[in-house]
Design a protein around this motif. Structure first.
Motif, short mmCIF file in Angstrom:
data_model
loop_
_atom_site.label_atom_id
_atom_site.label_comp_id
_atom_site.label_asym_id
_atom_site.label_seq_id
_atom_site.Cartn_x
_atom_site.Cartn_y
_atom_site.Cartn_z
N GLN A 40 0.79 -1.11 0.06
CA GLN A 40 0.06 -0.02 -0.01
C GLN A 40 1.09 1.19 -0.20
O GLN A 40 2.07 1.29 0.57
N ASP A 41 0.45 2.05 -0.63
CA ASP A 41 1.30 3.62 -0.37
C ASP A 41 1.14 4.10 0.99
O ASP A 41 1.89 5.15 1.32
N TYR A 42 -0.03 3.73 1.84
CA TYR A 42 -0.28 4.30 2.82
C TYR A 42 0.91 4.42 3.86
O TYR A 42 1.09 5.54 4.56
N HIS A 73 -7.68 9.09 4.95
CA HIS A 73 -7.26 8.33 3.97
C HIS A 73 -7.90 8.92 2.66
O HIS A 73 -8.32 7.97 1.73
N SER A 111 -9.21 -4.57 -1.63
CA SER A 111 -8.19 -4.67 -0.69
C SER A 111 -8.27 -3.39 0.07
O SER A 111 -7.63 -3.39 1.44
N HIS A 112 -8.46 -2.22 -0.41
CA HIS A 112 -8.85 -0.79 0.34
C HIS A 112 -9.55 -0.93 1.48
O HIS A 112 -9.62 -0.21 2.48
N TYR A 167 -4.61 5.12 -1.89
CA TYR A 167 -3.39 4.66 -1.17
C TYR A 167 -3.55 3.60 -0.39
O TYR A 167 -2.58 2.99 0.19
N LEU A 168 -4.73 3.00 -0.22
CA LEU A 168 -5.07 1.73 0.57
C LEU A 168 -5.11 0.52 -0.11
O LEU A 168 -5.02 -0.68 0.22
N THR A 169 -5.11 0.74 -1.46
CA THR A 169 -5.43 -0.49 -2.42
C THR A 169 -3.97 -1.28 -2.59
O THR A 169 -3.05 -0.57 -2.85
N VAL A 170 -4.05 -2.45 -2.27
CA VAL A 170 -2.73 -3.14 -2.48
C VAL A 170 -2.23 -3.37 -3.91
O VAL A 170 -3.24 -3.73 -4.56
#
Length: 255
Positions: A126-128, A136, A161-162, A200-203
């Protein structure tokens, strides 16, 4: 030049983004525009002659041998044509629609070229963890300046996935995920002019470029200016806080 997506189309894109955590917008740029930006990207990298290679150490397990990668942060500060693209309504209207906000603020940009035959992959992540924010409302857009089939190491995502929120990453391996097999991710092959938007939560990650042609992309990370960062990162990124659409109601700029 292609036209800005209509309101009904923007609503459909936002619905898919909300459900899947990403949406691939076909033909946001024309083939001619994509080719133009591809040429400027390669000319810029040749002119600056950057020797640093941003390949993640944790990427080695995804390739049979050594790989390499070319990159440049904040291309818009070296070439005004990239600055124009940052505020193009075709891009900013989609970014606002999928985040379901009115205002869009720049976080940073990265130009990537995966060289032929051994262009470096990116492990799933993730970019997180690189720049966490409170609510988010942070996203990314990958502009494809040439075709990106599977053999060129196209982006891969884990749909939905987010919805699980932030995940534990391995900080010793460039913040990659250790519990998600790479093969579980769905390839997102793209054509020149397509733009992939994702939260940015998407794998996501990408494979090795094993083709005989480079893969050229421009990554734009953006956010809702009303969503404050929880950790100060990327403070060195030129232009962080620049408004791409609308206004900043907080007056925070790059903090």
């Amino acid at each position: 030049m292609t036209i800005t997506p209509a309101r009904a189309e923007l609503s459909s894109l936002a619905a898919q983004y909300d459900e899947q955590g990403f949406v691939l917008v076909k033909g946001l740029l024309s083939k001619e525009e994509a080719a133009y930006y591809r040429g400027r990207s390669h000319d810029l990298l040749a002119q600056l002659n950057r020797e640093d290679d941003p390949t993640w150490q944790s990427a080695m397990g995804l390739a049979d041998g050594a790989t390499r990668l070319q990159h440049l942060h904040d291309a818009q500060f070296y070439d005004a044509e990239f600055a124009k693209l940052l505020v193009d309504p075709r891009f900013t209207d989609v970014a606002a629609a999928v985040m379901q906000v009115e205002n869009v603020q720049l976080h940073h940009t990265k130009l990537f070229v995966k060289p032929p035959e051994n262009g470096s992959p990116f492990p799933l992540h993730q970019d997180y963890p690189f720049f966490p924010h409170q609510y988010h409302r942070v996203g990314a857009a990958i502009f494809h300046f040439d075709d990106a089939p599977v053999e060129k190491g196209c982006v891969r995502v884990i749909p939905g996935s987010h919805k699980s929120g932030p995940r534990e990453h391995d900080p010793e391996g460039s913040f990659h995920l250790t519990d998600v097999p790479f093969d579980d991710a769905t390839p997102q092959p793209a054509e020149a002019g397509d733009v992939l938007f994702f939260t940015y939560l998407t794998v996501h990650g990408s494979g090795v470029n094993v083709s005989d042609q480079p893969r050229t992309t421009w990554l734009v990370q953006y956010r809702d200016p009303s969503d404050p960062p929880t950790v100060k990162t990327h403070e060195w990124s030129l232009g962080q806080g620049m408004m791409l659409r609308g206004v900043d109601p907080t007056g925070r700029s790059n903090v």
